[in-house]
Design an enzyme around this catalytic site. Structure first.
Site, PDB file in Angstrom:
ATOM      1  N   ALA A   9       0.862  -1.180   0.000  1.00 42.00           N
ATOM      2  CA  ALA A   9       0.000   0.000   0.000  1.00 42.00           C
ATOM      3  C   ALA A   9       0.895   1.225   0.000  1.00 42.00           C
ATOM      4  O   ALA A   9       2.076   1.142   0.335  1.00 42.00           O
ATOM      5  CB  ALA A   9      -0.869  -0.015   1.252  1.00 42.00           C
ATOM      6  N   GLU A  57       4.196  -5.702   6.983  1.00 42.18           N
ATOM      7  CA  GLU A  57       3.411  -4.663   7.674  1.00 42.18           C
ATOM      8  C   GLU A  57       3.755  -4.524   9.147  1.00 42.18           C
ATOM      9  O   GLU A  57       3.687  -3.447   9.716  1.00 42.18           O
ATOM     10  CB  GLU A  57       1.908  -4.962   7.537  1.00 42.18           C
ATOM     11  CG  GLU A  57       1.320  -4.660   6.171  1.00 42.18           C
ATOM     12  CD  GLU A  57       1.425  -5.825   5.197  1.00 42.18           C
ATOM     13  OE1 GLU A  57       2.235  -6.751   5.450  1.00 42.18           O
ATOM     14  OE2 GLU A  57       0.704  -5.813   4.184  1.00 42.18           O
ATOM     15  N   GLY A  85       0.525  -5.048   0.700  1.00 40.88           N
ATOM     16  CA  GLY A  85      -0.647  -4.984  -0.179  1.00 40.88           C
ATOM     17  C   GLY A  85      -0.343  -5.531  -1.567  1.00 40.88           C
ATOM     18  O   GLY A  85      -1.252  -5.968  -2.277  1.00 40.88           O
TER      19      GLY A  85
HETATM   20  N1  CAA Z   1       4.611   3.385   0.017  1.00 42.39           N
HETATM   21  C1  CAA Z   1       5.091   4.597  -0.282  1.00 42.39           C
HETATM   22  N2  CAA Z   1       6.365   4.820  -0.647  1.00 42.39           N
HETATM   23  C2  CAA Z   1       7.173   3.756  -0.692  1.00 42.39           C
HETATM   24  C3  CAA Z   1       6.743   2.462  -0.365  1.00 42.39           C
HETATM   25  C4  CAA Z   1       5.391   2.287  -0.010  1.00 42.39           C
HETATM   26  N3  CAA Z   1       4.896   1.088   0.281  1.00 42.39           N
HETATM   27  N4  CAA Z   1       7.782   1.613  -0.501  1.00 42.39           N
HETATM   28  C5  CAA Z   1       8.834   2.358  -0.885  1.00 42.39           C
HETATM   29  N5  CAA Z   1       8.467   3.652  -0.993  1.00 42.39           N
HETATM   30  C6  CAA Z   1       9.301   4.773  -1.444  1.00 42.39           C
HETATM   31  C7  CAA Z   1      10.403   5.099  -0.476  1.00 42.39           C
HETATM   32  O1  CAA Z   1       9.969   6.010   0.505  1.00 42.39           O
HETATM   33  C8  CAA Z   1      11.450   5.687  -1.378  1.00 42.39           C
HETATM   34  O2  CAA Z   1      11.066   6.997  -1.662  1.00 42.39           O
HETATM   35  P1  CAA Z   1      12.181   8.113  -1.923  1.00 42.39           P
HETATM   36  O3  CAA Z   1      12.965   7.640  -3.092  1.00 42.39           O
HETATM   37  O4  CAA Z   1      11.393   9.349  -2.136  1.00 42.39           O
HETATM   38  O5  CAA Z   1      13.010   8.130  -0.665  1.00 42.39           O
HETATM   39  C9  CAA Z   1      11.274   4.903  -2.674  1.00 42.39           C
HETATM   40  O6  CAA Z   1       9.970   4.335  -2.612  1.00 42.39           O
HETATM   41  C10 CAA Z   1      12.269   3.766  -2.853  1.00 42.39           C
HETATM   42  O7  CAA Z   1      12.261   2.981  -1.667  1.00 42.39           O
HETATM   43  P2  CAA Z   1      13.625   2.433  -1.027  1.00 42.39           P
HETATM   44  O8  CAA Z   1      14.602   3.537  -0.932  1.00 42.39           O
HETATM   45  O9  CAA Z   1      13.247   1.714   0.200  1.00 42.39           O
HETATM   46  O10 CAA Z   1      14.097   1.449  -2.179  1.00 42.39           O
HETATM   47  P3  CAA Z   1      14.772   0.014  -2.047  1.00 42.39           P
HETATM   48  O11 CAA Z   1      14.997  -0.455  -3.418  1.00 42.39           O
HETATM   49  O12 CAA Z   1      15.906   0.056  -1.083  1.00 42.39           O
HETATM   50  O13 CAA Z   1      13.656  -0.929  -1.361  1.00 42.39           O
HETATM   51  C11 CAA Z   1      11.482  -1.888  -1.050  1.00 42.39           C
HETATM   52  C12 CAA Z   1      12.468  -1.188  -2.031  1.00 42.39           C
HETATM   53  C13 CAA Z   1      12.026  -3.258  -0.642  1.00 42.39           C
HETATM   54  C14 CAA Z   1      10.185  -2.024  -1.762  1.00 42.39           C
HETATM   55  C15 CAA Z   1      11.346  -1.006   0.215  1.00 42.39           C
HETATM   56  O14 CAA Z   1      11.043   0.314  -0.186  1.00 42.39           O
HETATM   57  C16 CAA Z   1      10.260  -1.439   1.148  1.00 42.39           C
HETATM   58  O15 CAA Z   1      10.472  -2.326   1.947  1.00 42.39           O
HETATM   59  N6  CAA Z   1       9.078  -0.789   1.067  1.00 42.39           N
HETATM   60  C17 CAA Z   1       8.004  -0.954   2.014  1.00 42.39           C
HETATM   61  C18 CAA Z   1       7.279  -2.245   1.815  1.00 42.39           C
HETATM   62  C19 CAA Z   1       6.161  -2.329   2.804  1.00 42.39           C
HETATM   63  O16 CAA Z   1       6.326  -2.104   3.995  1.00 42.39           O
HETATM   64  N7  CAA Z   1       4.982  -2.656   2.304  1.00 42.39           N
HETATM   65  C20 CAA Z   1       3.821  -2.765   3.136  1.00 42.39           C
HETATM   66  C21 CAA Z   1       3.072  -1.466   3.102  1.00 42.39           C
HETATM   67  S1  CAA Z   1       1.712  -1.445   4.214  1.00 42.39           S
HETATM   68  C22 CAA Z   1       0.527  -2.325   3.447  1.00 42.39           C
HETATM   69  O17 CAA Z   1       0.694  -2.808   2.369  1.00 42.39           O
HETATM   70  C23 CAA Z   1      -0.744  -2.422   4.244  1.00 42.39           C
HETATM   71  C24 CAA Z   1      -1.775  -3.257   3.623  1.00 42.39           C
HETATM   72  O18 CAA Z   1      -1.854  -4.419   3.887  1.00 42.39           O
HETATM   73  C25 CAA Z   1      -2.792  -2.667   2.775  1.00 42.39           C
END
Ligand code: CAA
Ligand code: NAI
Length: 712
Positions: free
Chosen positions: A64, A127, A104
Site C-alpha cells: 500500500a 506490515e 498490499g
Molecule cells: N509506500 C510509499 N512509498 C514507498 C513504499 C510504499 N509502500 N515503498 C517504498 N516507498 C518509497 C520510499 O519512501 C522511497 O522513496 P524516496 O525515493 O522518495 O526516498 C522509494 O519508494 C524507494 O524505496 P527504497 O529507498 O526503500 O528502495 P529500495 O529499493 O531500497 O527498497 C522496497 C524497495 C524493498 C520495496 C522497500 O522500499 C520497502 O520495503 N518498502 C516498504 C514495503 C512495505 O512495507 N509494504 C507494506 C506497506 S503497508 C501495506 O501494504 C498495508 C496493507 O496491507 C494494505
C-alpha cells in the site's frame, strides 16, 4: 497529461494489465482506481479469456502507499472494492511477480487466482515493521493457501522469502527464468486450455494439520515475553486465529477492525515515521543530484582495534579488498583472528558458507606501513582517541594517499576540522563514525567538515548504503549528534544516583520505556574506564559546562578500578554476566552526595527518572537542530533508533517529544530548574524548544527554511 498508472492491452485472448507507478508501484489510490477501471473494461471485452496482472519497472507492487496512511485518506476503503472484484472475477487472473511483492502487493497477488514469479523475486508481508497487519485480506488468504503455522510465522516476522521458497510453501504456483511476462501469458493459456477453475484462496479451508495444538496460545506467550510496544503482533495472531475459526467474510471483518486499531495507534505512526526518516537521511539539502561520486573499490583501515576490524569486515562483505595498517604484527594477527572468529560464528549459524568465509578473509590484507595505502580510494583511520596521534596519522595519510582518495576518521568526539587541516587536503576529509560492533550496528554518522567536498560527502553517503548502513550526516561538534545528546542523559542518570536513586531503579525506569538496557547496565558493558576517560579528556579541552558533580560517580568508579562487567564490578557487581545490586554503590554515592552537599531522597519516582534522563536529551536535540548539526528532527530519531536502541515504536526522541507535547517538556524543564537549581545551565531550554513550545508547535512542523546551518 499525466501518464496513466494502469495500462490495459489485449493480446489475442489475454488482457495484460500493467501497473506503472514508480518507484515501487505502491498501490496508491490512482493505481486502485486504474485497476478497477481496467478490470471492468477487460471483463466487458468478449475477446478476453484470462487476465495477466504485472508491473513495469523494478518491482511488482511493494505494498500500500504508506504515505497515504498519514494523509488522512483511509486507503483501505476502495481496496476492498478492487479486491472483491478480483476475487469474484469471472475469468482467471494470473499475477506475474518480479522484484519484491510486499504487503498490499503480495495481497494483490494472493487475491489473484494464480501466481507466477521470477526466480529473483521475493515476497513478504512486512506490515508488522510499520505497526500494521496485512489489511487487504492477507491474514485470511495466506493461511488458507499455506497453512496457519507457516502464515503466522511469515506475517509475524515480516520476513521476505525468495521465490523458490515461496513455491515450496505454496505461495506461488510457478517460478520462471527468462521473460516473466511471456511465461505468465503461457501460464494463462495453459489455464484456459485446461479449463482450470479459478483457485480462489477465499474459498479454501485452512488445512487442520497446519494448526498444531496451542499454536496461538504459544505465540501469545512468546510475544508477552518480548514486552514489545508494537500493537500489531498480538492482533496478527488474532487475525490468523480468525482465519482458522471464522468463515472467510467474518475473518475479513475481524482483520479490518484490527487493522484500523493498528493504523490509528501512535506506535504505528511512529514506525511509519521511522520508515520515511530512514530514507530521507540520504537526501542532503543543497546537494546537486548531478554530482559524480568518486569511485571506491579499494579501502584502507588504520588501526585494527575494537573498531578497525569490524570496519574492515563491512567492506570485505561486499567483495572489496581492504588493507589494514597496524603498528605491530601481533596487533594485526589479533585483529584478523577476531574477524575470522566473527565469520566462523556466521558460518556456524548458517548465514555464511565456508567458501564465503575464505573469500572474505582473502580480501583482508595486513600491513605495517602506510605506503601500502597508496592505492586505496578510501582510508578510514581508527587509531586511539587521541587528537595529537590522529593529527599525525591524518598528516601521513594526506601525503601517502593518492590524489582524489577520501580520508575518513572514526573519531567519536574529536574535531574533524582539525584532522582535516592536519591532512593538508581538507576537501578530501570527513568523519565516518561507526558504532560498536562496527560490522553489526546499522548507524553511520557521516561527519561533514567545514571544507568537506560535496562529492566526498555524497560518495560516502551512497557507499554507506552499499555496506548496509543507515548514514546520518552530522555537522562538527563534540560527540556529533548521538554522543552529544547521550552526555545529558548519562549526566542526569548519575545525578539521580547521588540524589538517592539506585542503579537498578534508574535502569528499570529507562527499560520500562522500551530501551533494552538502562544507562548503568550499558556503562558497565561499554567499560566505565572508557567512558570516564572521555569525560576527563573533554574536561582537559575546556569544553565541559559542568559542575563538580558532573559524572562524579563514573570518575569515582574508575578510580576504584570498578570498570564494569570486565572487572566483575561497576555500577553493579557481576556473577558471570548477571548484574546484581551492590550495596557498595549506595555507600559510594552517599559519600559523594555528602561531600557535595546533596540531600538524598527516597521518593524518586519512575516518572521523574524518565523525565530527567530524557527531557535534557531532547533539549540537546533541539540545540543540535538550531545549530544545524543535524538537518532534520527525523535524522536525530534515526540516530537514536539505530545507534542507541531507542524504541522504534516511539519513533525516536524527537518524534516522541512531539507526541508528549513540547509545551509539557518545556514546563517540566522549568520545574526541574526551580527544584534542582540551574547553576550550570543543565535545565536551560534551547531557544528552539522554547519557541516551538510557546507556539504550540512540534519539531515535525519545522520547515526547510527554519532548519539547516552548520551542516549546509
Ligand atoms: N509506500 C510509499 N512509498 C514507498 C513504499 C510504499 N509502500 N515503498 C517504498 N516507498 C518509497 C520510499 O519512501 C522511497 O522513496 P524516496 O525515493 O522518495 O526516498 C522509494 O519508494 C524507494 O524505496 P527504497 O529507498 O526503500 O528502495 P529500495 O529499493 O531500497 O527498497 C522496497 C524497495 C524493498 C520495496 C522497500 O522500499 C520497502 O520495503 N518498502 C516498504 C514495503 C512495505 O512495507 N509494504 C507494506 C506497506 S503497508 C501495506 O501494504 C498495508 C496493507 O496491507 C494494505
Ligand atoms: P582500540 O584501542 O581498540 O584500537 C586502536 C588501535 O589503533 C590499536 O590496535 C592500536 O595498535 C592502533 N594504532 C594506534 N596508533 C596507530 C598508528 N599510528 N598506526 C596504526 N595503528 C595504530 O580503539 P577503538 O575502540 O577501536 O577506537 C578506535 C577509534 O574508534 C577511536 O577514535 C574511538 O573513539 C572510535 N570509536 C570507538 C568506539 C568503541 O565503542 N570502541 C565506537 C565508535 C568510535
Amino acid at each position: 497529461m499525466n501518464k496513466p498508472l494502469v495500462i490495459l492491452e489485449v493480446r489475442e485472448d489475454v488482457a495484460l494489465v500493467c501497473i506503472d507507478n514508480p518507484p515501487v508501484n505502491a498501490l496508491s489510490r490512482g493505481v486502485r482506481e486504474g485497476l478497477v477501471k481496467a478490470l471492468r473494461q477487460a471483463a466487458a471485452d468478449s475477446r478476453v479469456s484470462a487476465v495477466v496482472l504485472y508491473c513495469a519497472g523494478r518491482t511488482f507492487v511493494a505494498g500500500a502507499d504508506i504515505a497515504e496512511f498519514d494523509s488522512g485518506q483511509p486507503s483501505t476503503e476502495d481496496i476492498h472494492e478492487l479486491f472483491g472484484l478480483l476475487d469474484g472475477y469471472a475469468r482467471p487472473v494470473v499475477a506475474a511477480l518480479h522484484g519484491t511483492a510486499l504487503g498490499g502487493g503480495l495481497e494483490l497477488a494472493l487475491v489473484s487466482h494464480f501466481r507466477v514469479a521470477s526466480r529473483s523475486a521475493k515476497v513478504g508481508l512486512p506490515e508488522v515493521h510499520l505497526g500494521l497487519l496485512p489489511g487487504a485480506g492477507g491474514t485470511q488468504r495466506l493461511p488458507r493457501l499455506i497453512g496457519a503455522k507457516a502464515a503466522l510465522e511469515l506475517i509475524l516476522s515480516g520476513k521476505q522469502v525468495a521465490a523458490d521458497q515461496a513455491l515450496a510453501l505454496g505461495i506461488v504456483d510457478e517460478v520462471v527464468d527468462g521473460d516473466l511476462l511471456d511465461a505468465a501469458i503461457v501460464f494463462a493459456h495453459r489455464v484456459i486450455e485446461e479449463h482450470r477453475p479459478q483457485r480462489r484462496a477465499s474459498a479454501l479451508p485452512v488445512n487442520p494439520a497446519s494448526v498444531p495444538a496451542g499454536l496461538f496460545e504459544q505465540a501469545r506467550q512468546t510475544l508477552a515475553q518480548q514486552r514489545s510496544g508494537n500493537p500489531a503482533p498480538v492482533r496478527i495472531i488474532a487475525c490468523v486465529e480468525a482465519a482458522v475459526t471464522q468463515p472467510f467474510t467474518q475473518g475479513l471483518a475481524t482483520e479490518q477492525r484490527l487493522f484500523g486499531e493498528c493504523l490509528h495507534s501512535p506506535a504505528s505512526a511512529a514506525l511509519r515515521h521511522r520508515f520515511f526518516a530512514e530514507r530521507e537521511v540520504s537526501k542532503i539539502p543543497g546537494l546537486s543530484g548531478n554530482l559524480t561520486p568518486r569511485s571506491i573499490s579499494r579501502v584502507g583501515v588504520v588501526g585494527a582495534g575494537t573498531m578497525g576490524g569490524g570496519i574492515a569486515m563491512n567492506f570485505a562483505n561486499i567483495g572489496m579488498p581492504v588493507v589494514i595498517v597496524e603498528t605491530t604484527q601481533a596487533a594485526l594477527d589479533r585483529s584478523l583472528g577476531i574477524v575470522r572468529k566473527n565469520y566462523e560464528a556466521a558460518v556456524a549459524k548458517g548465514r555464511l558458507s565456508p567458501a564465503q568465509l575464505d573469500q572474505r578473509m582473502s580480501l583482508l590484507r595486513g600491513a605495517l606501513d602506510y605506503p601500502e595505502l597508496a592505492e586505496c580510494d578510501l582510508v578510514i583511520e581508527a587509531v586511539f582517541e587521541d587528537l595529537a596521534l590522529k593529527k599525525q596519522v591524518c598528516a601521513r595519510l594526506g601525503q601517502v594517499c593518492r590524489p582524489g582518495a577520501i580520508i575518513a576518521s572514526n573519531t567519536s568526539s574529536l574535531d574533524v576540522d582539525a584532522l582535516a587541516q592536519a591532512s593538508g587536503r581538507p576537501a578530501d576529509v570527513l568523519g565516518m563514525h561507526f558504532f560498536s560492533p562496527a560490522h553489526v550496528m546499522r548507524l553511520l554518522e557521516v561527519v561533514r567538515g567545514a571544507h568537506t567536498g560535496t562529492d566526498v560527502l555524497s560518495t560516502v553517503v551512497k557507499l554507506a548504503r552499499t555496506i548496509g548502513k543507515v548514514p546520518v550526516v552530522s555537522g562538527v561538534c563534540y560527540g556529533f549528534i548521538g554522543n552529544r545528546m547521550a552526555e545529558c542523559y548519562l549526566r542526569e542518570a548519575e545525578q539521580l544516583l547521588l540524589e538517592g536513586a539506585t542503579a537498578q531503579q534508574v535502569d528499570a525506569a529507562v527499560e520500562s520505556l522500551g530501551l533494552p538496557m538502562g544507562p548503568f547496565r550499558m556503562l558497565d558493558l561499554a567499560g566505565v574506564d572508557v567512558v570516564a576517560k572521555v569525560v576527563i579528556e573533554r574536561g582537559k579541552s575546556g569544553q565541559l559546562l559542568a559542575g563538580p558533580t558532573y559524572r562524579a560517580v563514573a570518575l569515582k568508579l574508575m578510580e576504584l578500578g570498578r570498570y564494569g562487567q570486565k572487572t566483575g564490578s561497576g555500577f553493579y557487581r557481576y556473577e558471570g554476566r548477571t548484574p546484581l545490586p551492590d550495596p557498595a554503590i549506595e555507600q559510594i554515592c552517599a559519600a559523594l552526595a555528602a561531600r557535595h552537599g546533596i540531600i538524598r531522597r527516597h521518593d524518586i519516582a519512575e516518572q521523574e527518572i524518565i523525565e530527567r534522563c530524557f527531557y535534557p536529551l531532547i533539549n540537546e536535540g533541539a540545540k543540535v537542530l538550531e545549530e544545524g548539526i543535524a538537518y532534520r528532527p527525523g535524522d536525530i530519531d534515526v540516530v537514536w533508533i539505530n545507534g542507541y536502541s531507542f524504541p522504534d515504536y516511539l519513533g525516536g526522541p524527537m518524534f516522541w517529544a512531539d507526541q508528549l507535547g513540547l509545551s509539557t517538556i518545556a514546563a517540566r524543564m522549568d520545574h526541574y530548574a526551580a527544584q534542582l537549581g540551574n547553576e550550570h545551565g543543565y535545565w536551560s531550554q534551547a531557544a528552539l524548544l522554547k519557541r516551538l513550545a510557546a507556539a504550540g508547535r512540534g519539531f515535525a512542523s519545522l520547515t526547510e527554511s527554519e532548519l539547516g546551518g552548520a551542516t549546509g
